[in-house]
Design a protein around this motif. Structure first.
Motif, PDB file in Angstrom:
ATOM      1  N   ARG A  19     -39.498   3.978  -1.248  1.00  0.00           N
ATOM      2  CA  ARG A  19     -39.762   5.036  -2.384  1.00  0.00           C
ATOM      3  C   ARG A  19     -39.442   7.444  -2.241  1.00  0.00           C
ATOM      4  O   ARG A  19     -39.546   7.367  -1.533  1.00  0.00           O
ATOM      5  CB  ARG A  19     -41.456   4.946  -2.988  1.00  0.00           C
ATOM      6  N   LEU A  20     -38.511   6.543  -3.140  1.00  0.00           N
ATOM      7  CA  LEU A  20     -38.021   7.868  -3.193  1.00  0.00           C
ATOM      8  C   LEU A  20     -38.386   8.683  -4.766  1.00  0.00           C
ATOM      9  O   LEU A  20     -38.944   8.572  -5.564  1.00  0.00           O
ATOM     10  CB  LEU A  20     -36.744   8.467  -3.210  1.00  0.00           C
ATOM     11  N   SER A  21     -39.376   9.810  -4.153  1.00  0.00           N
ATOM     12  CA  SER A  21     -39.485  11.257  -5.151  1.00  0.00           C
ATOM     13  C   SER A  21     -38.653  12.027  -5.535  1.00  0.00           C
ATOM     14  O   SER A  21     -37.670  12.356  -4.860  1.00  0.00           O
ATOM     15  CB  SER A  21     -41.131  11.958  -4.547  1.00  0.00           C
ATOM     16  N   CYS A  22     -38.729  12.629  -6.569  1.00  0.00           N
ATOM     17  CA  CYS A  22     -38.052  13.765  -7.148  1.00  0.00           C
ATOM     18  C   CYS A  22     -38.673  14.459  -7.531  1.00  0.00           C
ATOM     19  O   CYS A  22     -38.708  14.379  -9.313  1.00  0.00           O
ATOM     20  CB  CYS A  22     -36.054  14.022  -7.317  1.00  0.00           C
ATOM     21  N   ALA A  23     -39.053  15.694  -7.240  1.00  0.00           N
ATOM     22  CA  ALA A  23     -39.964  16.651  -8.406  1.00  0.00           C
ATOM     23  C   ALA A  23     -39.269  17.969  -8.628  1.00  0.00           C
ATOM     24  O   ALA A  23     -38.788  18.561  -8.011  1.00  0.00           O
ATOM     25  CB  ALA A  23     -41.719  17.285  -7.248  1.00  0.00           C
ATOM     26  N   TYR A  32     -35.193  15.206 -19.661  1.00  0.00           N
ATOM     27  CA  TYR A  32     -34.882  14.655 -20.362  1.00  0.00           C
ATOM     28  C   TYR A  32     -34.477  13.717 -19.979  1.00  0.00           C
ATOM     29  O   TYR A  32     -35.528  13.091 -19.313  1.00  0.00           O
ATOM     30  CB  TYR A  32     -33.735  14.927 -21.844  1.00  0.00           C
ATOM     31  N   ALA A  33     -33.180  13.336 -19.510  1.00  0.00           N
ATOM     32  CA  ALA A  33     -32.899  12.460 -18.997  1.00  0.00           C
ATOM     33  C   ALA A  33     -32.710  12.482 -17.116  1.00  0.00           C
ATOM     34  O   ALA A  33     -32.911  13.939 -17.180  1.00  0.00           O
ATOM     35  CB  ALA A  33     -31.353  11.963 -18.678  1.00  0.00           C
ATOM     36  N   MET A  34     -33.379  11.617 -16.657  1.00  0.00           N
ATOM     37  CA  MET A  34     -34.285  11.702 -14.901  1.00  0.00           C
ATOM     38  C   MET A  34     -33.452  10.532 -14.574  1.00  0.00           C
ATOM     39  O   MET A  34     -33.678   9.111 -14.777  1.00  0.00           O
ATOM     40  CB  MET A  34     -35.272  11.895 -14.469  1.00  0.00           C
ATOM     41  N   VAL A  35     -32.461  10.929 -13.385  1.00  0.00           N
ATOM     42  CA  VAL A  35     -31.160   9.644 -12.639  1.00  0.00           C
ATOM     43  C   VAL A  35     -31.291   9.957 -11.569  1.00  0.00           C
ATOM     44  O   VAL A  35     -31.166  11.074 -10.970  1.00  0.00           O
ATOM     45  CB  VAL A  35     -29.838  10.026 -13.467  1.00  0.00           C
ATOM     46  N   TRP A  36     -30.891   8.754 -11.133  1.00  0.00           N
ATOM     47  CA  TRP A  36     -31.060   8.497  -9.441  1.00  0.00           C
ATOM     48  C   TRP A  36     -29.640   8.508  -9.298  1.00  0.00           C
ATOM     49  O   TRP A  36     -29.298   7.132 -10.030  1.00  0.00           O
ATOM     50  CB  TRP A  36     -31.717   7.664  -9.179  1.00  0.00           C
ATOM     51  N   THR A  77     -42.026  14.683 -12.394  1.00  0.00           N
ATOM     52  CA  THR A  77     -41.317  13.867 -10.835  1.00  0.00           C
ATOM     53  C   THR A  77     -41.268  12.614 -11.240  1.00  0.00           C
ATOM     54  O   THR A  77     -41.285  11.993 -12.403  1.00  0.00           O
ATOM     55  CB  THR A  77     -42.978  13.924  -9.768  1.00  0.00           C
ATOM     56  N   VAL A  78     -40.007  12.260 -10.766  1.00  0.00           N
ATOM     57  CA  VAL A  78     -39.015  10.377 -10.854  1.00  0.00           C
ATOM     58  C   VAL A  78     -39.422  10.262  -9.775  1.00  0.00           C
ATOM     59  O   VAL A  78     -38.988  10.467  -8.799  1.00  0.00           O
ATOM     60  CB  VAL A  78     -38.175  10.663 -11.899  1.00  0.00           C
ATOM     61  N   TYR A  79     -39.666   9.038  -9.730  1.00  0.00           N
ATOM     62  CA  TYR A  79     -39.670   7.842  -8.613  1.00  0.00           C
ATOM     63  C   TYR A  79     -38.462   6.910  -8.538  1.00  0.00           C
ATOM     64  O   TYR A  79     -38.436   6.847  -9.309  1.00  0.00           O
ATOM     65  CB  TYR A  79     -41.226   7.598  -8.131  1.00  0.00           C
TER      66      TYR A  79
END
Length: 120
Positions: A19-23, A32-36, A77-79
């Motif tokens: 699992r990746l996290s981005c805070a 708004y948008a959160m993208v990997w 945060t997006v995972y």
């Protein structure tokens, strides 16, 4: 000032999960948008998965059914939950977010990248 901080990459064997996290940190009014995205050696960047503030999601065909993107708006945060990893998933994974700063406009932000290496 706003920054995205990623974590969770590493070296794993095929078929395991990661699992990746981005805070997002800083003077944030809304996200708004959160993208990997990911970039493998010698390849162009590829959109892996994205999510809107309303909860809509989209995935690259190569990861559908294996990866799940989610976000915690309270934690900014997006995972990215990655399952059944394959060697071809090896890449540097980058987080992107469109963020409205307090008392400012909407700007694009990128994380520093986190390496995911999948061995066969």
């Amino acid at each position: 000032q706003v920054e995205l901080v990623e974590s969770g990459g590493g070296l794993v064997q095929a078929e395991v999960s990661l699992r990746l996290s981005c805070a997002a940190w800083g003077s944030i009014f809304s996200i708004y948008a959160m993208v990997w995205y990911r970039r493998a050696p010698g390849n162009q960047s590829e959109l892996v998965a994205g999510t809107t503030s309303g909860g809509s999601t989209n995935y690259a065909d190569s990861v559908k059914g294996r990866f799940t993107i989610s976000r915690d708006n309270a934690k900014n945060t997006v995972y990215l939950q990655m399952s059944s990893l394959k060697p071809e998933d090896t890449a540097v994974y980058y987080c992107y977010a469109a963020i409205r700063r307090r008392n400012a406009g909407v700007y694009d932000y990128w994380g520093q990248g986190t390496q995911v290496t999948v061995s066969s």
